[in-house]
Design a protein around this motif. Structure first.
Motif, PDB file in Angstrom:
ATOM      1  N   GLU B 138       0.825  -1.220   0.000  1.00 40.94           N
ATOM      2  CA  GLU B 138       0.000   0.000   0.000  1.00 40.94           C
ATOM      3  C   GLU B 138       0.856   1.267   0.000  1.00 40.94           C
ATOM      4  O   GLU B 138       0.354   2.336  -0.255  1.00 40.94           O
ATOM      5  N   ASP B 141       2.666   4.239  -3.714  1.00 43.90           N
ATOM      6  CA  ASP B 141       2.479   5.616  -4.179  1.00 43.90           C
ATOM      7  C   ASP B 141       3.140   6.607  -3.224  1.00 43.90           C
ATOM      8  O   ASP B 141       3.854   7.516  -3.642  1.00 43.90           O
ATOM      9  N   LEU B 205      -5.514  -9.551   1.200  1.00 44.58           N
ATOM     10  CA  LEU B 205      -6.255  -8.889   0.134  1.00 44.58           C
ATOM     11  C   LEU B 205      -5.837  -9.537  -1.187  1.00 44.58           C
ATOM     12  O   LEU B 205      -4.922 -10.347  -1.224  1.00 44.58           O
ATOM     13  N   ILE B 206      -6.516  -9.191  -2.253  1.00 44.86           N
ATOM     14  CA  ILE B 206      -6.206  -9.803  -3.539  1.00 44.86           C
ATOM     15  C   ILE B 206      -5.371  -8.852  -4.382  1.00 44.86           C
ATOM     16  O   ILE B 206      -5.784  -7.726  -4.658  1.00 44.86           O
ATOM     17  N   ASP B 207      -4.186  -9.271  -4.740  1.00 45.78           N
ATOM     18  CA  ASP B 207      -3.388  -8.531  -5.706  1.00 45.78           C
ATOM     19  C   ASP B 207      -2.434  -9.531  -6.363  1.00 45.78           C
ATOM     20  O   ASP B 207      -2.463 -10.722  -6.028  1.00 45.78           O
ATOM     21  N   PRO B 208      -1.628  -9.101  -7.323  1.00 45.39           N
ATOM     22  CA  PRO B 208      -0.779 -10.085  -8.005  1.00 45.39           C
ATOM     23  C   PRO B 208       0.115 -10.864  -7.035  1.00 45.39           C
ATOM     24  O   PRO B 208       0.308 -12.075  -7.189  1.00 45.39           O
ATOM     25  N   ARG B 211      -1.959 -13.478  -5.180  1.00 47.66           N
ATOM     26  CA  ARG B 211      -2.388 -14.540  -6.101  1.00 47.66           C
ATOM     27  C   ARG B 211      -1.242 -15.496  -6.416  1.00 47.66           C
ATOM     28  O   ARG B 211      -1.416 -16.716  -6.405  1.00 47.66           O
ATOM     29  N   ILE B 243      -9.539 -12.049   3.471  1.00 42.48           N
ATOM     30  CA  ILE B 243     -10.161 -11.229   4.510  1.00 42.48           C
ATOM     31  C   ILE B 243     -10.268  -9.762   4.086  1.00 42.48           C
ATOM     32  O   ILE B 243     -11.044  -9.008   4.636  1.00 42.48           O
ATOM     33  N   GLY B 244      -9.472  -9.329   3.103  1.00 42.30           N
ATOM     34  CA  GLY B 244      -9.606  -7.957   2.599  1.00 42.30           C
ATOM     35  C   GLY B 244      -8.461  -7.019   2.948  1.00 42.30           C
ATOM     36  O   GLY B 244      -8.357  -5.943   2.382  1.00 42.30           O
ATOM     37  N   PHE B 245      -7.611  -7.409   3.890  1.00 41.71           N
ATOM     38  CA  PHE B 245      -6.436  -6.594   4.186  1.00 41.71           C
ATOM     39  C   PHE B 245      -5.357  -7.514   4.750  1.00 41.71           C
ATOM     40  O   PHE B 245      -5.569  -8.705   4.910  1.00 41.71           O
ATOM     41  N   VAL B 252     -14.014  -3.761   9.229  1.00 38.49           N
ATOM     42  CA  VAL B 252     -13.619  -3.458   7.849  1.00 38.49           C
ATOM     43  C   VAL B 252     -13.281  -4.747   7.099  1.00 38.49           C
ATOM     44  O   VAL B 252     -13.818  -5.001   6.023  1.00 38.49           O
ATOM     45  N   THR B 253     -12.427  -5.571   7.687  1.00 36.06           N
ATOM     46  CA  THR B 253     -12.075  -6.833   7.032  1.00 36.06           C
ATOM     47  C   THR B 253     -12.958  -7.948   7.581  1.00 36.06           C
ATOM     48  O   THR B 253     -13.670  -7.765   8.575  1.00 36.06           O
ATOM     49  N   ALA B 428     -10.505 -12.009  -8.488  1.00 33.92           N
ATOM     50  CA  ALA B 428     -10.589 -10.551  -8.663  1.00 33.92           C
ATOM     51  C   ALA B 428      -9.732 -10.041  -9.812  1.00 33.92           C
ATOM     52  O   ALA B 428      -8.892  -9.181  -9.613  1.00 33.92           O
ATOM     53  N   PRO B 429      -9.913 -10.593 -11.023  1.00 36.98           N
ATOM     54  CA  PRO B 429      -9.117 -10.101 -12.139  1.00 36.98           C
ATOM     55  C   PRO B 429      -9.482  -8.657 -12.484  1.00 36.98           C
ATOM     56  O   PRO B 429     -10.561  -8.233 -12.157  1.00 36.98           O
TER      57      PRO B 429
END
Lengths: 356, 429
Positions: B138, B141, B205-208, B211, B243-245, B252-253, B428-429
């Motif tokens: 996260e 950026d 969480l889902i990201d490359p 995965r 779970i989302g995070f 939240v999660t 989650a593509p």
């Protein structure tokens, strides 16, 4: 809070000068003493020198240009919320839904950004603020409607709607508005740089944010002090039944005060999106609404004190970021001090209001 | 004051004070000594939350001292991802004389709602940090934004790929370990030990990144299920719940404790963790004490098995220290080179704390026979005779990930777009 007490006219000319000074000062003195005592106790229990901690809390936010701009960018949405709450407090309403109104404003501000990203930036920002203000106002009207037509206290309506609004933000972040190829609670894609509110490089300061907030305060100040509408809000706050019988449309004023507060909270939401986070995150309000409630409570909805107290509260929060590094104490002590100030202000008022 | 409002005000304050007091770390406390609160950390002593450990306010770098800072997404004592980074930073202090660590942990919207990563970085720089490590995806950026604002400070974004994508300022480098191997070992251990043939993966969480780690776990499990257990792949159930995070954020999660107990109630007998914290092994341990047959493979931190020795099959872990030390020593000597690094285990000794970036510690619950088989599997990975990213491999929706006869290259694996065929769970593509 006893609404009659808020605006009780003072008659200091009847008292001797010394006594008069004491009368004016004893409330802030009691408040400060109590709050500092409680916070110092908390600090001493962790083995930290309270003086050093207070120095950082009070002046830390002014020790570098970067920190000062962080303080301003926190104070701006805080000021907007507290300003909106002036109106609802005067009308005798506890608008605890301000958090949700801010969050919904933030969600609404995302709509033009997502749907019309190719518009010229200034037009897009205007649209964002318009959508955010409308969204916040409608959300507040929902709470007002529940209070007026379903007999649900605006406090509980507001709390419920807060959950709903943050649930909506969460759903959007994880669902339809998620970053492509991922699903994370950490937020939507960062806005492109040219859609951020104009930001002074390296400072994270978007000057428009404080300008908007101060303008809003000036307007509300004028409205509550100089207009009939403002006077009517106060009348409704003092006694809705009596105001109604005297020809003030109490229901309408309650709805209007709520909507106006939601309007300003929504603008704060737009600032969080365009000026602070540059994305929608689940906790987009980041507690600014609650902090605004504390400010409004502390100053008893007096517009003269909203700006300085908002700045002081924002300074505490920003200054506290240095606490763990400098003193090894958790930054949540800022929240303790803020809460204690309000608590002791209320206690002191209660004690001083007692006859004898 | 109207009486009814006394209560409401009290409620409001309780809420505000509670919010101010912040949230507890998601993880149960670990056995490792660690500060409860973020503190400035002296080079010589263990941090103690009771004592102020740095001269306040002043920029506190002694002459000749090289201060480096770390921004962590979770608490330094989470028994997982963040603790592994924190101990890596401590390792630097011991290996590179004259360096001193300062850090801010729990930089996430739940624990510090008004603090963004750029702000945390500014604080560290104002305390004298010349080198900054940020440890969460996260922070990509924010790290780049801060790096642009501070061209004289070097940045290491762990797990990031801004350098690979060509969007990083010249003072940013990326580092990640090839945890794919560690996850294959965990998957293999799970498949060797599972009685039910049902393996659950507690996903963040889902990201490359997440995965490809789930896919690696599955590939390891599938290989060992077919090769050593002699059973067909379709008789192995492999499910992931996200779970989302990276860790639990109440409200939240999804609650990882709840997800883990659901796994157990659904009959999954191995829980493999992909989150920063230790709920998976903790819940498996509780269920085991209540008489159920269930095992766990925690993640990230070498000592994570300590949360439930009796059920621990083993832990794939990151050993950030050695490479951190090299990069920081180079930066200090003016030899900073931005690059995107993805470092695997030292195959001659994957658990060597001085050399190996990725390791796997076998847990006490793994039977001796399975441990021997796992060693054989690790041997194949080590000598290169086995590459599990060899085609044909399909994504969940049937599209080709790696064509038959080919081996996936680094970029294909790094940017994994979906879970593999055979895995139950959201891509989650």
């Amino acid at each position: 809070m006893q609404s009659t007490e808020i605006n009780r006219p003072r008659e200091p000319q009847q008292q001797p000068a010394m006594h008069q000074w004491f009368e004016t000062l004893r409330l802030p003195l009691l408040t400060l003493t109590g709050a500092l005592a409680l916070t110092s106790l908390a600090l001493l229990s962790t083995g930290v020198s309270p003086l050093q901690a207070y120095r950082i809390l009070l002046f830390g936010a002014f020790s570098s240009p970067g920190r000062s701009s962080d303080m301003i960018m926190l104070a701006a949405p805080l000021l907007l919320c507290a300003t909106g709450l002036i109106l609802t407090f005067r009308t005798g309403l506890y608008n605890l839904g301000v958090e949700g109104q801010l969050a919904l404003g933030a969600v609404a501000a995302m709509l033009p950004l997502r749907l019309l990203p190719d518009l010229p930036a200034p037009l897009l920002w205007t649209l964002c603020f318009a959508c955010a203000a409308t969204g916040g106002a409608l959300w507040a009207l929902l709470a007002a409607g529940l209070r007026l037509y379903a007999g649900v206290s605006e406090i509980f309506a507001g709390l419920g709607l807060n959950f709903l609004a943050s649930g909506l933000a969460l759903y959007l972040v994880l669902g339809p508005w998620r970053r492509s190829g991922s699903a994370s609670m950490s937020g939507t894609e960062l806005l492109p740089r040219d859609l951020w509110l104009p930001t002074i490089n390296t400072l994270r300061l978007a000057p428009l944010a404080p300008i908007i907030a101060i303008a809003a305060l000036a307007i509300v100040w004028w409205v509550v002090r100089r207009t009939r509408w403002g006077l009517e809000l106060r009348a409704v706050g003092l006694n809705p039944g009596a105001a109604d019988r005297l020809g003030v449309p109490a229901h309408r004023r309650i709805a209007q005060a709520m909507a106006a507060c939601g309007f300003l909270a929504g603008m704060a939401g737009a600032i969080q999106i365009l000026g602070v986070f540059h994305q929608l995150i689940p906790n987009i309000s980041s507690g600014v609404g609650l902090l605004g409630l504390l400010v409004a409570l502390l100053v008893r909805a007096d517009p003269r004190w909203v700006l300085p107290v908002s700045v002081v509260f924002a300074s505490f929060t920003v200054g506290s970021v240095q606490l763990p590094l400098a003193l090894g104490v958790d930054s949540s002590i800022a929240g303790v001090l803020q809460g204690a100030l309000v608590l002791f202000a209320l206690l002191a008022r209660g004690l001083l209001a007692r006859p004898g | 004051m109207r009486p009814s409002h006394h209560w409401l005000l009290a409620l409001l304050f309780a809420a505000a004070l509670l919010a101010a007091c912040g949230q507890q770390p998601a993880a149960p406390p670990t056995t490792a000594p660690a500060a409860e609160q973020p503190t400035a950390a002296p080079a010589t002593a263990a941090p103690s939350p009771a004592a102020p450990v740095a001269t306040p306010a002043a920029t506190t770098s002694a002459p000749g001292e090289y201060v480096f800072g770390m921004v962590l997404v979770g608490p330094i004592n989470d028994g997982g991802w963040n603790q592994a980074h924190f101990e890596g930073a401590r390792y630097v202090e011991t290996k590179v004389p004259g360096t001193r660590l300062i850090y801010i942990d729990k930089v996430n919207p739940a624990d510090r709602p008004n603090v963004q990563v750029e702000q945390a970085i500014e604080e560290l720089i104002s305390q004298g940090a010349k080198f900054i490590i940020t440890n969460s995806a996260e922070f990509a950026d924010g790290t780049n934004i801060a790096a642009e604002a501070h061209p004289d400070v070097y940045f290491l974004h762990a797990s990031g790929d801004a350098v690979l994508r060509g969007v990083a300022p010249p003072n940013v480098t990326n580092l990640m370990g090839r945890m794919e191997y560690g996850k294959m070992m965990a998957g293999c251990a799970a498949a060797l030990q599972s009685e039910a043939g049902k393996i659950a993966y507690l996903g963040p969480l889902i990201d490359p990144e997440t995965r490809r780690l789930v896919n690696s776990t599955y590939l390891g499990a599938k290989y060992c299920w077919e090769t050593y257990r002699g059973k067909p792949a379709d008789s192995l159930a492999f499910k992931v719940t996200w779970i989302g995070f990276w860790f639990n954020i109440p409200g939240v999660t999804l609650d990882p404790t709840r997800v883990a107990t659901d796994f157990i109630n659904e009959g999954y007998d191995v829980i493999i963790s992909g989150i920063d914290t230790t709920e998976g092994i903790v819940e498996a341990n509780k269920a085991s004490q209540a008489g159920k047959t269930v095992w766990a493979a925690p993640y990230d931190y070498r000592e994570a098995c300590a949360q439930g020795e009796a059920v621990c099959l083993g832990v794939p872990f990151f050993n950030w220290g050695p490479r951190y030390a090299e990069i920081i020593a180079d930066a200090r000597a003016g030899k900073f080179t931005p690059q995107w690094e993805w470092i695997g285990p030292d195959w001659s000794d994957i658990n060597n704390p001085e050399t190996s970036m990725i390791g796997f510690v076998k847990g006490p619950a793994l039977t001796a026979e399975n441990a021997a088989t796992l060693d054989e599997f690790i041997g194949k990975l080590a000598d290169g005779s086995l590459n599990l990213f060899t085609g044909p491999l399909n994504y969940q929706d049937g599209t080709v990930f790696v064509p038959a006869g080919q081996v996936a290259d680094d970029k294909t694996i790094w940017y994994t777009e979906q879970l593999l065929e055979g895995i139950e769970g959201q891509s989650a593509p």
